[in-house]
Design a protein around this motif. Structure first.
Motif, PDB file in Angstrom:
ATOM      1  N   GLY A 175      49.096  49.294  54.595  1.00  0.00           N
ATOM      2  CA  GLY A 175      47.839  49.379  53.864  1.00  0.00           C
ATOM      3  C   GLY A 175      47.994  49.403  52.360  1.00  0.00           C
ATOM      4  N   ASP A 176      49.060  50.010  51.864  1.00  0.00           N
ATOM      5  CA  ASP A 176      49.238  50.100  50.414  1.00  0.00           C
ATOM      6  C   ASP A 176      49.722  48.788  49.808  1.00  0.00           C
ATOM      7  OD1 ASP A 176      51.746  50.266  51.618  1.00  0.00           O
ATOM      8  OD2 ASP A 176      52.540  51.679  50.135  1.00  0.00           O
ATOM      9  N   ARG A 177      50.048  47.792  50.668  1.00  0.00           N
ATOM     10  CA  ARG A 177      50.495  46.494  50.174  1.00  0.00           C
ATOM     11  C   ARG A 177      49.450  45.400  50.384  1.00  0.00           C
ATOM     12  NH1 ARG A 177      53.500  47.041  46.469  1.00  0.00           N
ATOM     13  NH2 ARG A 177      54.128  44.842  46.661  1.00  0.00           N
ATOM     14  N   VAL A 178      48.309  45.743  50.963  1.00  0.00           N
ATOM     15  CA  VAL A 178      47.220  44.773  51.080  1.00  0.00           C
ATOM     16  C   VAL A 178      46.889  44.256  49.690  1.00  0.00           C
ATOM     17  CG1 VAL A 178      44.785  44.483  51.698  1.00  0.00           C
ATOM     18  CG2 VAL A 178      46.295  45.832  53.171  1.00  0.00           C
ATOM     19  N   HIS A 179      46.741  42.957  49.540  1.00  0.00           N
ATOM     20  CA  HIS A 179      46.559  42.392  48.204  1.00  0.00           C
ATOM     21  C   HIS A 179      45.302  42.912  47.518  1.00  0.00           C
ATOM     22  CE1 HIS A 179      49.489  38.755  48.711  1.00  0.00           C
ATOM     23  NE2 HIS A 179      50.055  39.922  48.890  1.00  0.00           N
ATOM     24  N   ALA A 180      44.245  43.157  48.288  1.00  0.00           N
ATOM     25  CA  ALA A 180      43.053  43.748  47.684  1.00  0.00           C
ATOM     26  C   ALA A 180      43.348  45.154  47.150  1.00  0.00           C
ATOM     27  CB  ALA A 180      41.914  43.795  48.702  1.00  0.00           C
ATOM     28  N   ARG A 181      44.206  45.905  47.836  1.00  0.00           N
ATOM     29  CA  ARG A 181      44.614  47.230  47.365  1.00  0.00           C
ATOM     30  C   ARG A 181      45.457  47.111  46.102  1.00  0.00           C
ATOM     31  NH1 ARG A 181      42.887  51.918  46.942  1.00  0.00           N
ATOM     32  NH2 ARG A 181      43.578  51.616  44.801  1.00  0.00           N
ATOM     33  N   LEU A 182      46.350  46.124  46.077  1.00  0.00           N
ATOM     34  CA  LEU A 182      47.172  45.913  44.890  1.00  0.00           C
ATOM     35  C   LEU A 182      46.305  45.559  43.681  1.00  0.00           C
ATOM     36  CD1 LEU A 182      50.210  43.893  46.324  1.00  0.00           C
ATOM     37  CD2 LEU A 182      50.051  46.363  45.876  1.00  0.00           C
ATOM     38  N   TYR A 183      45.204  44.841  43.921  1.00  0.00           N
ATOM     39  CA  TYR A 183      44.336  44.507  42.791  1.00  0.00           C
ATOM     40  C   TYR A 183      43.573  45.740  42.311  1.00  0.00           C
ATOM     41  CZ  TYR A 183      41.874  41.538  39.559  1.00  0.00           C
ATOM     42  OH  TYR A 183      41.415  40.956  38.404  1.00  0.00           O
ATOM     43  N   ALA A 184      43.178  46.594  43.234  1.00  0.00           N
ATOM     44  CA  ALA A 184      42.552  47.848  42.814  1.00  0.00           C
ATOM     45  C   ALA A 184      43.525  48.663  41.965  1.00  0.00           C
ATOM     46  CB  ALA A 184      42.103  48.646  44.037  1.00  0.00           C
ATOM     47  N   ASP A 185      44.806  48.653  42.346  1.00  0.00           N
ATOM     48  CA  ASP A 185      45.819  49.343  41.538  1.00  0.00           C
ATOM     49  C   ASP A 185      45.948  48.691  40.164  1.00  0.00           C
ATOM     50  OD1 ASP A 185      46.281  50.960  43.732  1.00  0.00           O
ATOM     51  OD2 ASP A 185      48.067  49.858  44.391  1.00  0.00           O
ATOM     52  N   LEU A 186      45.871  47.364  40.126  1.00  0.00           N
ATOM     53  CA  LEU A 186      45.905  46.657  38.836  1.00  0.00           C
ATOM     54  C   LEU A 186      44.756  47.109  37.943  1.00  0.00           C
ATOM     55  CD1 LEU A 186      46.352  42.877  38.096  1.00  0.00           C
ATOM     56  CD2 LEU A 186      44.166  43.964  37.580  1.00  0.00           C
ATOM     57  N   LEU A 187      43.555  47.175  38.519  1.00  0.00           N
ATOM     58  CA  LEU A 187      42.394  47.594  37.730  1.00  0.00           C
ATOM     59  C   LEU A 187      42.606  48.992  37.157  1.00  0.00           C
ATOM     60  CD1 LEU A 187      39.536  46.299  40.065  1.00  0.00           C
ATOM     61  CD2 LEU A 187      40.131  45.370  37.819  1.00  0.00           C
ATOM     62  N   ALA A 188      43.081  49.896  37.993  1.00  0.00           N
ATOM     63  CA  ALA A 188      43.329  51.257  37.513  1.00  0.00           C
ATOM     64  C   ALA A 188      44.398  51.263  36.437  1.00  0.00           C
ATOM     65  CB  ALA A 188      43.732  52.156  38.685  1.00  0.00           C
ATOM     66  N   GLY A 189      45.437  50.454  36.629  1.00  0.00           N
ATOM     67  CA  GLY A 189      46.504  50.382  35.633  1.00  0.00           C
ATOM     68  C   GLY A 189      46.031  49.837  34.297  1.00  0.00           C
ATOM     69  N   ALA A 190      45.004  48.995  34.334  1.00  0.00           N
ATOM     70  CA  ALA A 190      44.444  48.428  33.105  1.00  0.00           C
ATOM     71  C   ALA A 190      43.378  49.327  32.483  1.00  0.00           C
ATOM     72  CB  ALA A 190      43.846  47.050  33.397  1.00  0.00           C
ATOM     73  N   GLY A 191      43.169  50.504  33.064  1.00  0.00           N
ATOM     74  CA  GLY A 191      42.160  51.413  32.540  1.00  0.00           C
ATOM     75  C   GLY A 191      40.755  51.064  32.973  1.00  0.00           C
ATOM     76  N   LEU A 192      40.633  50.339  34.091  1.00  0.00           N
ATOM     77  CA  LEU A 192      39.340  49.916  34.612  1.00  0.00           C
ATOM     78  C   LEU A 192      39.028  50.673  35.896  1.00  0.00           C
ATOM     79  CD1 LEU A 192      39.897  46.091  34.035  1.00  0.00           C
ATOM     80  CD2 LEU A 192      38.290  47.538  32.751  1.00  0.00           C
ATOM     81  N   GLU A 193      37.781  50.571  36.339  1.00  0.00           N
ATOM     82  CA  GLU A 193      37.348  51.235  37.560  1.00  0.00           C
ATOM     83  C   GLU A 193      37.771  50.398  38.769  1.00  0.00           C
ATOM     84  OE1 GLU A 193      36.278  53.156  40.547  1.00  0.00           O
ATOM     85  OE2 GLU A 193      35.875  54.142  38.623  1.00  0.00           O
ATOM     86  N   PRO A 194      38.550  50.956  39.698  1.00  0.00           N
ATOM     87  CA  PRO A 194      39.052  50.169  40.817  1.00  0.00           C
ATOM     88  C   PRO A 194      38.122  50.074  42.018  1.00  0.00           C
ATOM     89  CG  PRO A 194      40.029  52.340  40.881  1.00  0.00           C
ATOM     90  CD  PRO A 194      39.176  52.294  39.641  1.00  0.00           C
ATOM     91  N   GLY A 195      36.971  50.729  41.986  1.00  0.00           N
ATOM     92  CA  GLY A 195      36.106  50.779  43.155  1.00  0.00           C
ATOM     93  C   GLY A 195      35.596  49.420  43.590  1.00  0.00           C
ATOM     94  N   TYR A 196      35.340  49.294  44.879  1.00  0.00           N
ATOM     95  CA  TYR A 196      34.890  48.046  45.485  1.00  0.00           C
ATOM     96  C   TYR A 196      33.600  47.548  44.839  1.00  0.00           C
ATOM     97  CZ  TYR A 196      33.387  44.799  49.156  1.00  0.00           C
ATOM     98  OH  TYR A 196      32.966  43.685  49.855  1.00  0.00           O
ATOM     99  N   LEU A 197      33.657  46.337  44.290  1.00  0.00           N
ATOM    100  CA  LEU A 197      32.521  45.678  43.630  1.00  0.00           C
ATOM    101  C   LEU A 197      31.879  46.541  42.544  1.00  0.00           C
ATOM    102  CD1 LEU A 197      30.665  43.740  46.493  1.00  0.00           C
ATOM    103  CD2 LEU A 197      32.467  42.954  44.971  1.00  0.00           C
ATOM    104  N   HIS A 198      32.674  47.394  41.934  1.00  0.00           N
ATOM    105  CA  HIS A 198      32.132  48.251  40.877  1.00  0.00           C
ATOM    106  C   HIS A 198      31.506  47.430  39.764  1.00  0.00           C
ATOM    107  CE1 HIS A 198      31.896  51.702  38.117  1.00  0.00           C
ATOM    108  NE2 HIS A 198      32.337  50.876  37.186  1.00  0.00           N
ATOM    109  N   TYR A 199      32.079  46.275  39.464  1.00  0.00           N
ATOM    110  CA  TYR A 199      31.634  45.470  38.320  1.00  0.00           C
ATOM    111  C   TYR A 199      30.682  44.342  38.700  1.00  0.00           C
ATOM    112  CZ  TYR A 199      35.180  47.947  35.638  1.00  0.00           C
ATOM    113  OH  TYR A 199      35.915  48.924  35.012  1.00  0.00           O
ATOM    114  N   LEU A 200      30.091  44.403  39.883  1.00  0.00           N
ATOM    115  CA  LEU A 200      29.220  43.317  40.322  1.00  0.00           C
ATOM    116  C   LEU A 200      28.101  43.036  39.325  1.00  0.00           C
ATOM    117  CD1 LEU A 200      28.273  41.262  42.418  1.00  0.00           C
ATOM    118  CD2 LEU A 200      27.136  43.134  43.643  1.00  0.00           C
ATOM    119  N   ASP A 201      27.490  44.066  38.769  1.00  0.00           N
ATOM    120  CA  ASP A 201      26.378  43.853  37.848  1.00  0.00           C
ATOM    121  C   ASP A 201      26.820  43.237  36.522  1.00  0.00           C
ATOM    122  OD1 ASP A 201      24.453  44.822  39.608  1.00  0.00           O
ATOM    123  OD2 ASP A 201      24.656  46.888  38.896  1.00  0.00           O
ATOM    124  N   GLU A 202      28.101  43.329  36.199  1.00  0.00           N
ATOM    125  CA  GLU A 202      28.590  42.813  34.917  1.00  0.00           C
ATOM    126  C   GLU A 202      29.154  41.402  35.007  1.00  0.00           C
ATOM    127  OE1 GLU A 202      31.014  45.569  32.656  1.00  0.00           O
ATOM    128  OE2 GLU A 202      30.232  47.231  33.848  1.00  0.00           O
TER     129      GLU A 202
END
Length: 327
Positions: A175-202
């Motif tokens: 589960g920790d290697r699922v690519h969608a999970r890795l992208y959530a980790d990328l978002l957090a690493g970049a100082g962004l919100e990793p939540g699912y579709l958090h940025y849909l409105d933007e």
């Protein structure tokens, strides 16, 4: 039958008459009156969000939206009208043809100078790379999911090979290697919100339209070959693109999760490229020769929408403004 409510993100902010009426309807019970399709631009903000909202009911859904809306006959009718106009626009805007090998060979040619990666390498900022990450979050949160719908629509070697690629996309059982999970980790690493579709409105229409295409192809059996063409186009172009983005992350946002997401794709997608071409596409063409035109369509539609997305982002950056929607 007892209906249930999804615990996903909240419904998105409307972007026009159609999406406003749809969001309002989804806040009520299934079977409630739905708006007529006003015939808005299938590439525009209102139609793109409305179709994305319909499709999201097949993924994680929305908080406080009854899950029975997923198969509501009235909603499916509205979605069908949106899909037909979107599909007609895509077919009208690509050259077409049925020479699959020529299309695949073209994807392997070195890309011309320019594009988002070139801009970021030459004059990009960390904030612009973060913007790019925000756009792509809409895609990467469901990165492999639309292709899973294609699995039961293939047979033999094509099915087995596609499952092998998907197994990697889903982290090889971890589960920790699922690519969608890795992208959530990328978002957090970049100082962004990793939540699912958090940025849909933007995220503006060009990325929503690209993701809508993936869902459209995946949900319709008659477009299974187009989905395979799209998937192949992604895998063939991903490895070199990911290598460039890994370098950009090292320079602009050197967090291990930001770099690691792309280095993972450099290695994995170099293998997936060969599997998609030799085992999935070749087998599909052998068993269903008439699928060639739809495979080509999937490749060309991907190119079209990726180009439209890049053009939007670069036009905004060159004008000195954000490529995201104002909130």
């Amino acid at each position: 039958m007892t209906s249930t409510v999804t615990l996903g993100r909240t419904l998105p902010a409307p972007r026009g008459e159609l999406s406003a009426a749809l969001v309002e309807a989804l806040s009520r019970a299934p079977g409630s009156a739905l708006p007529p399709d006003p015939g808005t631009d299938p590439y525009g903000e209102d139609a793109a969000l409305a179709l994305h909202t319909c499709y999201e009911l097949h993924y994680q859904g929305f908080a406080c939206v009854d899950e029975d809306w997923e198969w509501d006959p009235g909603l499916l009718g509205l979605r069908r009208g949106l899909e037909q106009r979107f599909l007609a626009a895509l077919r009208a805007d690509v050259p077409g043809g049925d020479d699959v090998d020529a299309e695949l060979d073209r994807l392997l040619e070195p890309s011309a100078p320019g594009g988002i990666a070139a801009h970021l390498a030459e004059q990009g900022t960390a904030d612009q790379l973060r913007e790019y990450f925000v756009h792509r979050s809409i895609y990467h949160h469901i990165e492999a999911d639309p292709y899973a719908w294609v699995i039961p629509r293939l047979r033999g070697q094509a099915k087995a090979a596609l499952v092998a690629v998907e197994f990697d996309e889903y982290g090889g059982g971890h589960g920790d290697r699922v690519h969608a999970r890795l992208y959530a980790d990328l978002l957090a690493g970049a100082g962004l919100e990793p939540g699912y579709l958090h940025y849909l409105d933007e995220v503006p229409a060009p990325m929503l339209v690209l993701v809508n295409m993936m869902s459209l192809f995946g949900l319709h059996r008659g477009l299974r070959a187009a989905s395979v063409g799209h998937f192949a186009a992604n895998e063939i172009t991903s490895s070199p693109a990911s290598a460039r983005l890994a370098d950009l992350a090292r320079a602009l946002l050197p967090h291990p999760a930001c770099v690691g997401f792309y280095t993972e794709h450099v290695e994995a997608d170099a293998v997936h490229e060969q599997v998609m071409r030799r085992d999935v596409i070749a087998e599909l063409l052998r068993t269903e020769p008439a699928s060639a035109a739809n495979i080509v369509f999937g490749i060309q539609a991907t190119d079209l929408l990726e180009d439209r997305f890049a053009e939007h982002v670069l036009d905004c950056w060159r004008a000195g403004r954000t490529s995201l929607r104002a909130q």
